[in-house]
Design a protein around this motif. Structure first.
Motif, PDB file in Angstrom:
ATOM      1  N   ASN A   1      -5.077   9.581  -2.827  1.00  0.00           N
ATOM      2  CA  ASN A   1      -5.201   8.363  -3.634  1.00  0.00           C
ATOM      3  C   ASN A   1      -4.385   7.240  -3.006  1.00  0.00           C
ATOM      4  OD1 ASN A   1      -5.612   6.500  -5.673  1.00  0.00           O
ATOM      5  ND2 ASN A   1      -4.291   7.514  -7.140  1.00  0.00           N
ATOM      6  N   HIS A   2      -5.068   6.205  -2.566  1.00  0.00           N
ATOM      7  CA  HIS A   2      -4.374   5.005  -2.102  1.00  0.00           C
ATOM      8  C   HIS A   2      -4.116   4.102  -3.306  1.00  0.00           C
ATOM      9  CE1 HIS A   2      -5.829   6.118   1.939  1.00  0.00           C
ATOM     10  NE2 HIS A   2      -4.703   5.526   2.306  1.00  0.00           N
ATOM     11  N   PHE A   3      -2.966   3.491  -3.318  1.00  0.00           N
ATOM     12  CA  PHE A   3      -2.577   2.577  -4.396  1.00  0.00           C
ATOM     13  C   PHE A   3      -2.128   1.270  -3.769  1.00  0.00           C
ATOM     14  CE2 PHE A   3       0.944   1.051  -7.237  1.00  0.00           C
ATOM     15  CZ  PHE A   3       0.120   0.566  -8.239  1.00  0.00           C
ATOM     16  N   TYR A   4      -2.645   0.163  -4.291  1.00  0.00           N
ATOM     17  CA  TYR A   4      -2.325  -1.173  -3.797  1.00  0.00           C
ATOM     18  C   TYR A   4      -1.867  -2.026  -4.963  1.00  0.00           C
ATOM     19  CZ  TYR A   4      -5.312   0.445   0.015  1.00  0.00           C
ATOM     20  OH  TYR A   4      -5.861   1.170   1.039  1.00  0.00           O
ATOM     21  N   THR A   5      -0.849  -2.834  -4.740  1.00  0.00           N
ATOM     22  CA  THR A   5      -0.382  -3.751  -5.769  1.00  0.00           C
ATOM     23  C   THR A   5       0.357  -4.918  -5.126  1.00  0.00           C
ATOM     24  OG1 THR A   5       0.912  -3.993  -7.813  1.00  0.00           O
ATOM     25  CG2 THR A   5       1.781  -2.488  -6.154  1.00  0.00           C
TER      26      THR A   5
ATOM     27  N   GLU B   1       6.317  -2.671  -9.428  1.00  0.00           N
ATOM     28  CA  GLU B   1       5.339  -1.605  -9.654  1.00  0.00           C
ATOM     29  C   GLU B   1       5.282  -0.666  -8.441  1.00  0.00           C
ATOM     30  OE1 GLU B   1       1.010  -1.404 -11.698  1.00  0.00           O
ATOM     31  OE2 GLU B   1       1.159  -2.816 -10.038  1.00  0.00           O
ATOM     32  N   MET B   2       5.334  -1.237  -7.230  1.00  0.00           N
ATOM     33  CA  MET B   2       5.326  -0.399  -6.027  1.00  0.00           C
ATOM     34  C   MET B   2       6.595   0.431  -5.930  1.00  0.00           C
ATOM     35  SD  MET B   2       3.897   0.881  -3.411  1.00  0.00           S
ATOM     36  CE  MET B   2       2.367  -0.021  -3.401  1.00  0.00           C
ATOM     37  N   LEU B   3       7.736  -0.169  -6.244  1.00  0.00           N
ATOM     38  CA  LEU B   3       8.993   0.580  -6.212  1.00  0.00           C
ATOM     39  C   LEU B   3       8.963   1.743  -7.193  1.00  0.00           C
ATOM     40  CD1 LEU B   3      11.536  -2.368  -5.908  1.00  0.00           C
ATOM     41  CD2 LEU B   3      10.939  -0.704  -4.136  1.00  0.00           C
ATOM     42  N   ASN B   4       8.410   1.526  -8.378  1.00  0.00           N
ATOM     43  CA  ASN B   4       8.289   2.600  -9.372  1.00  0.00           C
ATOM     44  C   ASN B   4       7.337   3.700  -8.894  1.00  0.00           C
ATOM     45  OD1 ASN B   4      10.081   1.474 -11.207  1.00  0.00           O
ATOM     46  ND2 ASN B   4       8.476   0.339 -12.270  1.00  0.00           N
ATOM     47  N   ALA B   5       6.232   3.300  -8.261  1.00  0.00           N
ATOM     48  CA  ALA B   5       5.260   4.280  -7.772  1.00  0.00           C
ATOM     49  C   ALA B   5       5.856   5.161  -6.688  1.00  0.00           C
ATOM     50  CB  ALA B   5       4.014   3.567  -7.250  1.00  0.00           C
TER      51      ALA B   5
ATOM     52  N   ARG C   1       0.839  -1.206   0.000  1.00  0.00           N
ATOM     53  CA  ARG C   1       0.000   0.000   0.000  1.00  0.00           C
ATOM     54  C   ARG C   1       0.872   1.253   0.000  1.00  0.00           C
ATOM     55  NH1 ARG C   1      -3.683   0.808   5.087  1.00  0.00           N
ATOM     56  NH2 ARG C   1      -2.021   2.122   5.902  1.00  0.00           N
ATOM     57  N   ALA C   2       0.443   2.237  -0.809  1.00  0.00           N
ATOM     58  CA  ALA C   2       1.094   3.542  -0.847  1.00  0.00           C
ATOM     59  C   ALA C   2       0.012   4.614  -0.958  1.00  0.00           C
ATOM     60  CB  ALA C   2       2.061   3.623  -2.021  1.00  0.00           C
ATOM     61  N   TYR C   3       0.404   5.860  -0.690  1.00  0.00           N
ATOM     62  CA  TYR C   3      -0.563   6.961  -0.682  1.00  0.00           C
ATOM     63  C   TYR C   3       0.047   8.218  -1.311  1.00  0.00           C
ATOM     64  CZ  TYR C   3      -3.894  10.384   1.107  1.00  0.00           C
ATOM     65  OH  TYR C   3      -4.831  11.378   1.212  1.00  0.00           O
TER      66      TYR C   3
ATOM     67  N   PHE D   1       4.320   8.504  -4.720  1.00  0.00           N
ATOM     68  CA  PHE D   1       3.608   7.802  -3.658  1.00  0.00           C
ATOM     69  C   PHE D   1       4.530   7.552  -2.474  1.00  0.00           C
ATOM     70  CE2 PHE D   1       0.786   6.854  -7.145  1.00  0.00           C
ATOM     71  CZ  PHE D   1      -0.459   6.792  -6.550  1.00  0.00           C
ATOM     72  N   LYS D   2       3.945   7.563  -1.268  1.00  0.00           N
ATOM     73  CA  LYS D   2       4.668   7.238  -0.043  1.00  0.00           C
ATOM     74  C   LYS D   2       4.247   5.830   0.383  1.00  0.00           C
ATOM     75  CE  LYS D   2       5.402   8.512   4.709  1.00  0.00           C
ATOM     76  NZ  LYS D   2       4.552   8.393   5.847  1.00  0.00           N
ATOM     77  N   TYR D   3       5.222   4.953   0.506  1.00  0.00           N
ATOM     78  CA  TYR D   3       4.959   3.567   0.877  1.00  0.00           C
ATOM     79  C   TYR D   3       4.431   3.501   2.304  1.00  0.00           C
ATOM     80  CZ  TYR D   3       5.752  -1.374   1.814  1.00  0.00           C
ATOM     81  OH  TYR D   3       5.578  -2.693   2.156  1.00  0.00           O
ATOM     82  N   GLU D   4       3.363   2.722   2.514  1.00  0.00           N
ATOM     83  CA  GLU D   4       2.753   2.595   3.833  1.00  0.00           C
ATOM     84  C   GLU D   4       2.811   1.181   4.414  1.00  0.00           C
ATOM     85  OE1 GLU D   4      -0.434   6.222   3.949  1.00  0.00           O
ATOM     86  OE2 GLU D   4      -1.216   4.286   3.355  1.00  0.00           O
ATOM     87  N   GLY D   5       3.280   0.207   3.657  1.00  0.00           N
ATOM     88  CA  GLY D   5       3.408  -1.145   4.200  1.00  0.00           C
ATOM     89  C   GLY D   5       2.560  -2.163   3.463  1.00  0.00           C
TER      90      GLY D   5
END
Length: 165
Positions: free
Chosen positions: A38-42, A47-51, A32-34, A57-61
Protein backbone atom coordinates in the motif's frame (compact mmCIF):
# COMPACT_ATOMS: atom_id res chain seq x y z
CA UNK A 1 12.44 54.86 22.80
CA UNK A 2 15.15 52.31 22.21
CA UNK A 3 12.91 49.46 23.47
CA UNK A 4 10.18 50.50 21.05
CA UNK A 5 12.71 50.55 18.25
CA UNK A 6 13.91 47.04 19.15
CA UNK A 7 10.33 45.78 19.29
CA UNK A 8 9.64 47.34 15.90
CA UNK A 9 12.76 45.73 14.45
CA UNK A 10 11.76 42.33 15.82
CA UNK A 11 8.21 42.74 14.49
CA UNK A 12 9.45 43.76 11.04
CA UNK A 13 11.92 40.88 10.96
CA UNK A 14 9.19 38.39 11.84
CA UNK A 15 6.84 39.87 9.23
CA UNK A 16 9.53 39.57 6.56
CA UNK A 17 9.99 35.97 7.65
CA UNK A 18 6.25 35.37 7.40
CA UNK A 19 6.10 36.83 3.91
CA UNK A 20 8.85 34.56 2.65
CA UNK A 21 7.29 31.55 4.41
CA UNK A 22 3.93 32.35 2.85
CA UNK A 23 5.38 32.43 -0.63
CA UNK A 24 7.08 29.06 -0.05
CA UNK A 25 3.91 27.60 1.48
CA UNK A 26 2.13 27.77 -1.90
CA UNK A 27 4.07 24.64 -2.93
CA UNK A 28 2.74 21.49 -1.27
CA UNK A 29 5.14 18.55 -1.15
CA UNK A 30 3.37 15.26 -1.80
CA UNK A 31 5.07 12.88 0.64
CA UNK A 32 5.17 9.13 -0.14
CA UNK A 33 5.34 6.12 2.17
CA UNK A 34 4.86 2.37 1.71
CA UNK A 35 3.60 -0.55 3.81
CA UNK A 36 2.65 -4.10 2.79
CA UNK A 37 1.50 -3.41 -0.76
CA UNK A 38 0.00 0.00 0.00
CA UNK A 39 1.46 3.31 -1.10
CA UNK A 40 0.31 6.33 0.90
CA UNK A 41 0.64 9.94 -0.26
CA UNK A 42 -0.18 13.11 1.64
CA UNK A 43 0.70 16.80 1.64
CA UNK A 44 0.16 16.89 5.40
CA UNK A 45 3.54 16.51 7.14
CA UNK A 46 1.95 15.65 10.51
CA UNK A 47 -0.17 12.96 8.87
CA UNK A 48 2.96 11.49 7.24
CA UNK A 49 4.87 11.58 10.53
CA UNK A 50 2.00 9.72 12.23
CA UNK A 51 1.85 7.14 9.42
CA UNK A 52 5.56 6.42 9.73
CA UNK A 53 5.78 6.63 13.54
CA UNK A 54 2.78 4.49 14.46
CA UNK A 55 1.18 3.29 11.23
CA UNK A 56 3.98 1.04 10.07
CA UNK A 57 4.69 2.97 6.86
CA UNK A 58 8.24 3.49 5.60
CA UNK A 59 8.87 7.01 4.32
CA UNK A 60 10.08 7.09 0.71
CA UNK A 61 10.44 10.82 -0.01
CA UNK A 62 8.63 13.56 -1.88
CA UNK A 63 6.92 12.44 -5.08
CA UNK A 64 6.20 15.89 -6.50
CA UNK A 65 5.10 19.35 -5.37
CA UNK A 66 1.47 20.33 -5.87
CA UNK A 67 0.11 23.86 -5.39
CA UNK A 68 -2.70 25.35 -3.32
CA UNK A 69 -6.10 26.44 -4.53
CA UNK A 70 -5.90 30.00 -5.81
CA UNK A 71 -2.29 29.68 -6.96
CA UNK A 72 -1.98 31.19 -10.44
CA UNK A 73 -0.47 27.87 -11.62
CA UNK A 74 -3.25 25.67 -10.13
CA UNK A 75 -5.14 23.49 -12.60
CA UNK A 76 -6.98 20.40 -11.30
CA UNK A 77 -7.71 19.17 -7.79
CA UNK A 78 -5.76 16.05 -6.77
CA UNK A 79 -8.40 13.99 -4.94
CA UNK A 80 -7.64 11.32 -2.34
CA UNK A 81 -10.06 8.45 -1.79
CA UNK A 82 -9.73 5.33 0.36
CA UNK A 83 -11.14 1.80 0.40
CA UNK A 84 -10.33 -0.09 3.60
CA UNK A 85 -11.32 -3.40 1.95
CA UNK A 86 -9.04 -3.11 -1.09
CA UNK A 87 -5.60 -4.69 -1.13
CA UNK A 88 -3.75 -6.21 1.82
CA UNK A 89 -3.97 -3.08 3.96
CA UNK A 90 -6.57 -0.94 2.30
CA UNK A 91 -5.89 1.23 -0.73
CA UNK A 92 -5.63 4.93 -1.26
CA UNK A 93 -6.54 6.15 -4.74
CA UNK A 94 -5.59 9.56 -6.11
CA UNK A 95 -6.84 11.24 -9.25
CA UNK A 96 -7.04 14.65 -10.85
CA UNK A 97 -10.13 13.59 -12.84
CA UNK A 98 -13.38 14.48 -11.06
CA UNK A 99 -15.44 11.96 -13.06
CA UNK A 100 -12.96 9.19 -12.19
CA UNK A 101 -13.16 10.17 -8.51
CA UNK A 102 -16.96 9.98 -8.63
CA UNK A 103 -16.90 6.63 -10.48
CA UNK A 104 -14.42 4.96 -8.11
CA UNK A 105 -16.84 5.56 -5.25
CA UNK A 106 -18.99 2.77 -6.75
CA UNK A 107 -16.11 0.37 -5.91
CA UNK A 108 -16.32 1.19 -2.22
CA UNK A 109 -13.94 4.14 -2.10
CA UNK A 110 -14.70 7.08 0.18
CA UNK A 111 -13.52 10.63 -0.51
CA UNK A 112 -11.01 11.73 2.14
CA UNK A 113 -9.63 15.07 0.95
CA UNK A 114 -8.05 17.13 -1.79
CA UNK A 115 -4.26 16.97 -1.41
CA UNK A 116 -3.61 20.05 -3.53
CA UNK A 117 -3.77 21.03 -7.18
CA UNK A 118 -1.85 19.94 -10.24
CA UNK A 119 -0.12 22.69 -12.21
CA UNK A 120 -0.75 24.33 -15.57
CA UNK A 121 2.99 24.48 -16.11
CA UNK A 122 4.32 21.13 -17.20
CA UNK A 123 7.48 20.91 -15.11
CA UNK A 124 7.01 17.33 -13.83
CA UNK A 125 4.54 14.76 -15.13
CA UNK A 126 2.75 12.69 -12.47
CA UNK A 127 2.55 9.07 -13.69
CA UNK A 128 0.12 6.48 -12.31
CA UNK A 129 0.61 2.73 -12.30
CA UNK A 130 -1.51 -0.10 -10.92
CA UNK A 131 -0.60 -3.47 -9.38
CA UNK A 132 -3.61 -5.79 -9.76
CA UNK A 133 -2.43 -8.46 -7.29
CA UNK A 134 -1.88 -5.86 -4.55
CA UNK A 135 -4.80 -3.67 -5.68
CA UNK A 136 -2.34 -0.79 -5.29
CA UNK A 137 -1.80 2.42 -7.21
CA UNK A 138 1.65 3.94 -7.55
CA UNK A 139 2.34 7.58 -8.39
CA UNK A 140 5.68 9.09 -9.33
CA UNK A 141 7.13 12.02 -11.25
CA UNK A 142 10.24 9.97 -12.06
CA UNK A 143 9.84 8.31 -15.47
CA UNK A 144 12.69 5.85 -14.76
CA UNK A 145 11.01 4.81 -11.50
CA UNK A 146 7.74 4.19 -13.38
CA UNK A 147 9.57 2.21 -16.08
CA UNK A 148 11.20 0.05 -13.39
CA UNK A 149 7.87 -0.47 -11.62
CA UNK A 150 6.27 -1.64 -14.88
CA UNK A 151 9.26 -3.71 -16.06
CA UNK A 152 9.93 -5.65 -12.87
CA UNK A 153 7.62 -4.46 -10.09
CA UNK A 154 4.34 -5.92 -11.31
CA UNK A 155 2.75 -2.54 -12.10
CA UNK A 156 0.90 -1.64 -15.28
CA UNK A 157 1.16 1.94 -16.47
CA UNK A 158 -2.28 3.59 -16.43
CA UNK A 159 -2.04 7.29 -17.22
CA UNK A 160 -0.66 10.75 -16.56
CA UNK A 161 -2.44 12.43 -13.63
CA UNK A 162 -1.29 15.92 -14.57
CA UNK A 163 1.74 17.95 -13.64
CA UNK A 164 3.50 19.23 -10.56
CA UNK A 165 6.63 21.13 -9.67
Amino acid sequence: MKKTSNKTTILLASLVGMVSLTSVAADKPLYRAYKHGNHFYTTDLVEMLNATASGGFKYEGITVHLVEYGDSDAKDAFYRLYNENAGPGGNHFYTSDLMEALNIKSLGYVYERTEGYTTKSKAKTIYRGYHSELDNHFYTADVVEMLNATASGGYTYQKEEGYGK
